[in-house]
Design a protein around this motif. Structure first.
Motif, PDB file in Angstrom:
ATOM      1  N   ARG A 142       0.824  -1.222   0.000  1.00 20.53           N
ATOM      2  CA  ARG A 142       0.000   0.000   0.000  1.00 20.53           C
ATOM      3  C   ARG A 142       0.858   1.272   0.000  1.00 20.53           C
ATOM      4  NH1 ARG A 142      -5.814  -0.414   2.429  1.00 20.53           N
ATOM      5  NH2 ARG A 142      -6.281  -2.553   1.866  1.00 20.53           N
ATOM      6  N   LEU A 143       2.165   1.100   0.088  1.00 19.39           N
ATOM      7  CA  LEU A 143       3.089   2.229   0.027  1.00 19.39           C
ATOM      8  C   LEU A 143       3.790   2.222  -1.327  1.00 19.39           C
ATOM      9  CD1 LEU A 143       4.859   1.825   3.497  1.00 19.39           C
ATOM     10  CD2 LEU A 143       2.844   3.209   2.976  1.00 19.39           C
ATOM     11  N   ASP A 144       3.968   3.408  -1.926  1.00 16.48           N
ATOM     12  CA  ASP A 144       4.756   3.457  -3.152  1.00 16.48           C
ATOM     13  C   ASP A 144       6.244   3.458  -2.774  1.00 16.48           C
ATOM     14  OD1 ASP A 144       5.598   6.150  -2.622  1.00 16.48           O
ATOM     15  OD2 ASP A 144       3.879   6.954  -3.717  1.00 16.48           O
ATOM     16  N   ALA A 145       7.108   3.425  -3.780  1.00 16.03           N
ATOM     17  CA  ALA A 145       8.550   3.313  -3.523  1.00 16.03           C
ATOM     18  C   ALA A 145       9.064   4.476  -2.674  1.00 16.03           C
ATOM     19  CB  ALA A 145       9.318   3.218  -4.837  1.00 16.03           C
ATOM     20  N   GLU A 146       8.603   5.690  -2.958  1.00 13.77           N
ATOM     21  CA  GLU A 146       9.051   6.853  -2.184  1.00 13.77           C
ATOM     22  C   GLU A 146       8.564   6.770  -0.745  1.00 13.77           C
ATOM     23  OE1 GLU A 146      10.941  10.102  -0.856  1.00 13.77           O
ATOM     24  OE2 GLU A 146      11.335   9.007  -2.707  1.00 13.77           O
ATOM     25  N   GLU A 147       7.333   6.331  -0.530  1.00 15.23           N
ATOM     26  CA  GLU A 147       6.815   6.173   0.825  1.00 15.23           C
ATOM     27  C   GLU A 147       7.600   5.109   1.581  1.00 15.23           C
ATOM     28  OE1 GLU A 147       2.110   7.349   0.485  1.00 15.23           O
ATOM     29  OE2 GLU A 147       2.759   5.451  -0.399  1.00 15.23           O
ATOM     30  N   THR A 151       9.523   6.049   4.937  1.00 21.29           N
ATOM     31  CA  THR A 151       9.193   5.311   6.163  1.00 21.29           C
ATOM     32  C   THR A 151      10.440   4.654   6.737  1.00 21.29           C
ATOM     33  OG1 THR A 151       6.938   4.916   5.375  1.00 21.29           O
ATOM     34  CG2 THR A 151       7.749   3.468   7.138  1.00 21.29           C
ATOM     35  N   ALA A 152      11.229   4.008   5.887  1.00 21.31           N
ATOM     36  CA  ALA A 152      12.465   3.372   6.355  1.00 21.31           C
ATOM     37  C   ALA A 152      13.396   4.405   6.974  1.00 21.31           C
ATOM     38  CB  ALA A 152      13.153   2.641   5.204  1.00 21.31           C
ATOM     39  N   GLU A 153      13.511   5.576   6.365  1.00 27.98           N
ATOM     40  CA  GLU A 153      14.387   6.622   6.899  1.00 27.98           C
ATOM     41  C   GLU A 153      13.870   7.150   8.221  1.00 27.98           C
ATOM     42  OE1 GLU A 153      17.263   9.237   7.841  1.00 27.98           O
ATOM     43  OE2 GLU A 153      17.375   7.544   6.462  1.00 27.98           O
ATOM     44  N   MET A 154      12.563   7.358   8.339  1.00 26.78           N
ATOM     45  CA  MET A 154      12.013   7.853   9.605  1.00 26.78           C
ATOM     46  C   MET A 154      12.219   6.832  10.721  1.00 26.78           C
ATOM     47  SD  MET A 154       8.589   9.973   8.542  1.00 26.78           S
ATOM     48  CE  MET A 154       7.920   8.776   7.408  1.00 26.78           C
ATOM     49  N   LEU A 155      11.990   5.556  10.432  1.00 28.41           N
ATOM     50  CA  LEU A 155      12.209   4.527  11.447  1.00 28.41           C
ATOM     51  C   LEU A 155      13.688   4.434  11.817  1.00 28.41           C
ATOM     52  CD1 LEU A 155       9.758   1.830  10.096  1.00 28.41           C
ATOM     53  CD2 LEU A 155       9.465   3.222  12.151  1.00 28.41           C
ATOM     54  N   ARG A 156      14.548   4.600  10.827  1.00 27.60           N
ATOM     55  CA  ARG A 156      15.990   4.590  11.073  1.00 27.60           C
ATOM     56  C   ARG A 156      16.364   5.725  12.033  1.00 27.60           C
ATOM     57  NH1 ARG A 156      20.619   6.858   9.465  1.00 27.60           N
ATOM     58  NH2 ARG A 156      22.420   5.503   9.216  1.00 27.60           N
ATOM     59  N   ARG A 157      15.770   6.895  11.873  1.00 23.83           N
ATOM     60  CA  ARG A 157      16.052   8.028  12.752  1.00 23.83           C
ATOM     61  C   ARG A 157      15.638   7.719  14.189  1.00 23.83           C
ATOM     62  NH1 ARG A 157      13.387  12.379   8.999  1.00 23.83           N
ATOM     63  NH2 ARG A 157      12.801  13.306  10.990  1.00 23.83           N
TER      64      ARG A 157
END
Length: 190
Positions: A142-147, A151-157
């Motif tokens: 349900r997420l496109d490639a940019e999402e 999301t991965a970057e926000m969780l990484r932070r």
């Protein structure tokens, strides 16, 4: 998931219970949803792709860490998987009995144990990981490639925040004291 409240029901119950309490609601929602998504994804993967190989989530993550890192000391594997060394010992014994992992003494320090994949373990990961990744694609469809990237970057932070400042925060919260040992979960005898 049968027998569980939906995320929408849970959010309504939280709002009803905490409606007037001054808390960081958005931050609470982030942490609650991290937990919910981790549990939902773990359960989905265990009940789909991992079940066919008779693996638990923890066993798969142990195999993954050793597959990616190569032969490693048990303390580093346990830390990366997020389990105790005692739990790792049990998982490693099971994987060893199945011929997927080999345990060996450290060449320079006999007190340390190294874990490595056997040929069978390597073959399993080569065969299993594409199936596992197909389910990762399914759960994020349900997420496109940019999402997905955002999301991965926000969780990484979030992970970096805890890794960088978590220890000092724990010390401040405990006023410099060591945390109390965890209880076994058993009730004291009356």
């Amino acid at each position: 998931m049968p027998g569980q409240r939906s995320i929408i029901e849970a959010e309504k119950l939280v709002e009803a219970k905490l409606g007037g309490v001054p808390i960081g609601r958005d931050q609470m929602a982030v942490v609650a949803n991290i937990h919910r998504v981790a549990a939902a994804v773990r359960q989905h993967l265990e009940n789909s792709v991992l079940r066919g190989s008779d693996l638990t989530w923890t066993a798969f993550v142990v195999l993954w860490v050793i597959w990616i890192w190569g032969e490693s000391e048990t303390r580093y594997v346990a830390e990366e998987v997020g389990i105790s060394k005692g739990t790792l010992t049990g998982v490693a014994r099971t994987l060893e009995s199945r011929g997927l992992v080999r345990r060996a003494g450290h060449p320079e320090d006999g007190r340390l144990v190294l874990l490595g994949l056997t040929t069978e373990g390597e073959a399993l990961m080569h065969r299993l990981f594409p199936q596992f990744n197909a389910e990762e694609v399914f759960v994020t469809q349900r997420l496109d490639a940019e999402e997905c990237r955002r999301t991965a970057e926000m969780l990484r932070r979030i992970v970096v925040q805890v890794e960088t400042h978590g220890e000092e925060r724990r010390a401040a919260l405990l006023d410099g004291a060591e945390p109390a040992p965890r209880r076994s979960g058993r009730r004291p005898k009356s």
